[in-house]
Design a protein around this motif. Structure first.
Motif, PDB file in Angstrom:
ATOM      1  N   GLU A   1     -43.376  -7.486  77.581  1.00  0.00           N
ATOM      2  CA  GLU A   1     -42.048  -6.956  77.281  1.00  0.00           C
ATOM      3  C   GLU A   1     -41.435  -7.566  76.023  1.00  0.00           C
ATOM      4  O   GLU A   1     -40.300  -8.040  76.005  1.00  0.00           O
TER       5      GLU A   1
ATOM      6  N   PRO B   1     -35.801  -8.106  89.172  1.00  0.00           N
ATOM      7  CA  PRO B   1     -36.776  -7.035  88.929  1.00  0.00           C
ATOM      8  C   PRO B   1     -37.770  -7.382  87.814  1.00  0.00           C
ATOM      9  O   PRO B   1     -38.939  -6.984  87.877  1.00  0.00           O
ATOM     10  N   GLN B   2     -37.336  -8.122  86.806  1.00  0.00           N
ATOM     11  CA  GLN B   2     -38.267  -8.527  85.762  1.00  0.00           C
ATOM     12  C   GLN B   2     -39.294  -9.526  86.301  1.00  0.00           C
ATOM     13  O   GLN B   2     -40.460  -9.498  85.899  1.00  0.00           O
TER      14      GLN B   2
ATOM     15  N   ARG C   1     -41.913  -7.441  87.755  1.00  0.00           N
ATOM     16  CA  ARG C   1     -42.755  -6.826  86.731  1.00  0.00           C
ATOM     17  C   ARG C   1     -43.722  -7.846  86.137  1.00  0.00           C
ATOM     18  O   ARG C   1     -44.864  -7.518  85.788  1.00  0.00           O
TER      19      ARG C   1
ATOM     20  N   TYR D   1     -46.739  -8.106  88.309  1.00  0.00           N
ATOM     21  CA  TYR D   1     -47.663  -7.001  88.038  1.00  0.00           C
ATOM     22  C   TYR D   1     -48.432  -7.229  86.732  1.00  0.00           C
ATOM     23  O   TYR D   1     -49.634  -6.929  86.641  1.00  0.00           O
ATOM     24  N   ALA D   2     -47.755  -7.773  85.725  1.00  0.00           N
ATOM     25  CA  ALA D   2     -48.428  -8.055  84.460  1.00  0.00           C
ATOM     26  C   ALA D   2     -49.538  -9.082  84.659  1.00  0.00           C
ATOM     27  O   ALA D   2     -50.613  -8.978  84.051  1.00  0.00           O
TER      28      ALA D   2
ATOM     29  N   SER E   1     -43.059  -6.807  95.057  1.00  0.00           N
ATOM     30  CA  SER E   1     -44.296  -6.341  94.443  1.00  0.00           C
ATOM     31  C   SER E   1     -45.289  -5.890  95.506  1.00  0.00           C
ATOM     32  O   SER E   1     -45.942  -4.847  95.366  1.00  0.00           O
TER      33      SER E   1
ATOM     34  N   GLN F   1     -44.481  -2.611  96.952  1.00  0.00           N
ATOM     35  CA  GLN F   1     -44.730  -1.505  96.022  1.00  0.00           C
ATOM     36  C   GLN F   1     -46.211  -1.294  95.757  1.00  0.00           C
ATOM     37  O   GLN F   1     -46.585  -0.498  94.890  1.00  0.00           O
TER      38      GLN F   1
ATOM     39  N   GLU G   1     -31.715  -2.004  85.460  1.00  0.00           N
ATOM     40  CA  GLU G   1     -33.081  -2.297  85.881  1.00  0.00           C
ATOM     41  C   GLU G   1     -33.769  -1.109  86.555  1.00  0.00           C
ATOM     42  O   GLU G   1     -34.999  -1.088  86.673  1.00  0.00           O
TER      43      GLU G   1
ATOM     44  N   THR H   1     -33.728  -0.361  89.660  1.00  0.00           N
ATOM     45  CA  THR H   1     -34.249  -0.766  90.963  1.00  0.00           C
ATOM     46  C   THR H   1     -33.086  -0.973  91.927  1.00  0.00           C
ATOM     47  O   THR H   1     -32.249  -1.852  91.692  1.00  0.00           O
TER      48      THR H   1
END
Length: 294
Positions: free
Chosen positions: A71, A136-137, A140, A143-144, A168, A171, A216, A218
Motif C-alpha cells: 500500500e 482493517p489495514q 489487509r 493477507y499481504a 482475516s 473472510q 475503510e 468495512t
C-alpha cells in the motif's frame, strides 16, 4: 485480585502526557467545530503511541528482516535463517503500538519445535513504513503476508492483531490454527472508551465509527464476536490474563463462547504484554500448533 478499570482505554493512554494534552485540545475543538474535532480525534486514534521508534529493538541472530511492498510503503517481517525448508509456517503479529519482535519468545519456541515462525511489523509499527494505521489495514497486511508466505499452518496474534487475524480468518484466510493472546474488545466499544477517556461526548465516537466504515469500506460489525463466530471453524486457543488492564478478560470469555472450536487459557499476574514472554504460555501455544504427526 487485580480488577479491570471501568474504562480500559484510560489505562492505555494514561501514561502519555502528550496524549492527555491532545485530549484537552480535542475537547476545546469540539465545542467550536464538531466535524473538525472528529477528524482530529481519528488522526489521534489511528496514530500508534508511543511512536514506532520507541518499540524498535535490535534484531538478534538468527533472525533477519525481509521487506515487502504494501500500500505505497513497506512491511517488515522477521524470519529465522536456521529453519528447515518446508517447515510449517506460522505468522505472528503484534497489537496496537507494539512490534513483531514482541512475539519473539513464542517464535523461538516454535522454531525449536520444527516450525517456521514469521514475525510481522504492521504498518506504522516497528520497522514498517507509515505513521498511522487502522484495524482493517492490519487485516489487509495479514493477507499481504499470506500472498508472500502461502497458506499458513497457524497465526499467533496479540491484542488488536488478534481481531485482525480473526477477521482475516472469517473472510477466508488460508490458515489451519489460530492463537489469540489478550484479544482486544470490538472496535466500536473501544471507540466509546477512547472518547470517554478524553472527556469527549458519545456523539464523537459515533461519528468516528461512521467515518471509519466509510473510509475503510468495512462495517465494524464484522469485528464483533457473534459475526466472527458464525464464520470461523479453525481450532482456536485464546490466552488472556485475568488482570489485564488494557483488554478485559471478559472480552475473551465472550469470544470463546461465540467461536465453534475454541478453548480459553487464563493466566494470572502477566498483564497485557508480559503474557507474550511467559514460558508456560509458549508451551500452551506450542501444544495447540504442533502438527498431528508430532
Amino acid at each position: 485480585m487485580t480488577t479491570t478499570p471501568a474504562n480500559p482505554a484510560a489505562a492505555f493512554y494514561a501514561g502519555s502526557r502528550v496524549v492527555q494534552g491532545l485530549g484537552f485540545a480535542l475537547r476545546a475543538l469540539h465545542s467550536m467545530a464538531p466535524a473538525l474535532s472528529t477528524r482530529a480525534a481519528l488522526r489521534l486514534f489511528f496514530t500508534p503511541l508511543p511512536w514506532k521508534f520507541a518499540m524498535r529493538r535490535a534484531v538478534p541472530a538468527p533472525w533477519a528482516t525481509q521487506a515487502w511492498a504494501f500500500e505505497g510503503t513497506q512491511l517488515i517481517a522477521y524470519r529465522r535463517s536456521d529453519v528447515s525448508p518446508g517447515a510449517p509456517v506460522v505468522l505472528l503479529v503484534h497489537g496496537w503500538a507494539g512490534s513483531g519482535l514482541q512475539m519473539r519468545a513464542i517464535g523461538d519456541a516454535l522454531a525449536h519445535a520444527g516450525m517456521d515462525p514469521v514475525l510481522l511489523d504492521f504498518p506504522a509499527h516497528g520497522r514498517s513504513g507509515g505513521w498511522r494505521s487502522t484495524l482493517p489495514q492490519f487485516a489487509r497486511a495479514i493477507y499481504a503476508a499470506v500472498s508472500r508466505l502461502g497458506p499458513l499452518h497457524g497465526v499467533v496474534a496479540h491484542s488488536l492483531g488478534a481481531l485482525a487475524a480473526l477477521h482475516s480468518a472469517a473472510q477466508g484466510l488460508p490458515v489451519g490454527h489460530l492463537v489469540l493472546v489478550a484479544p482486544s474488545p470490538p472496535p466500536r466499544l473501544f471507540l466509546n472508551w477512547f472518547a470517554s477517556s478524553f472527556g469527549l461526548a458519545p456523539v464523537v465516537s459515533e461519528r468516528m465509527a461512521a467515518r471509519i466504515e466509510v473510509v475503510e469500506g468495512t462495517p465494524l460489525q464484522q469485528f464483533e464476536p457473534d459475526w466472527l463466530g458464525e464464520r470461523i471453524q479453525q481450532p482456536t486457543l485464546v490466552v488472556h490474563d485475568q488482570g489485564d488492564r488494557v483488554a478485559p478478560h471478559a472480552a475473551s470469555q465472550r469470544l470463546v463462547q461465540a467461536l465453534a472450536n475454541a478453548a480459553l487459557h487464563t493466566t494470572s499476574g502477566l498483564s497485557h504484554t508480559r503474557v507474550l514472554g511467559d514460558p508456560a504460555v509458549a508451551v500452551s501455544v506450542l501444544r495447540h500448533l504442533l502438527p498431528s504427526e508430532h
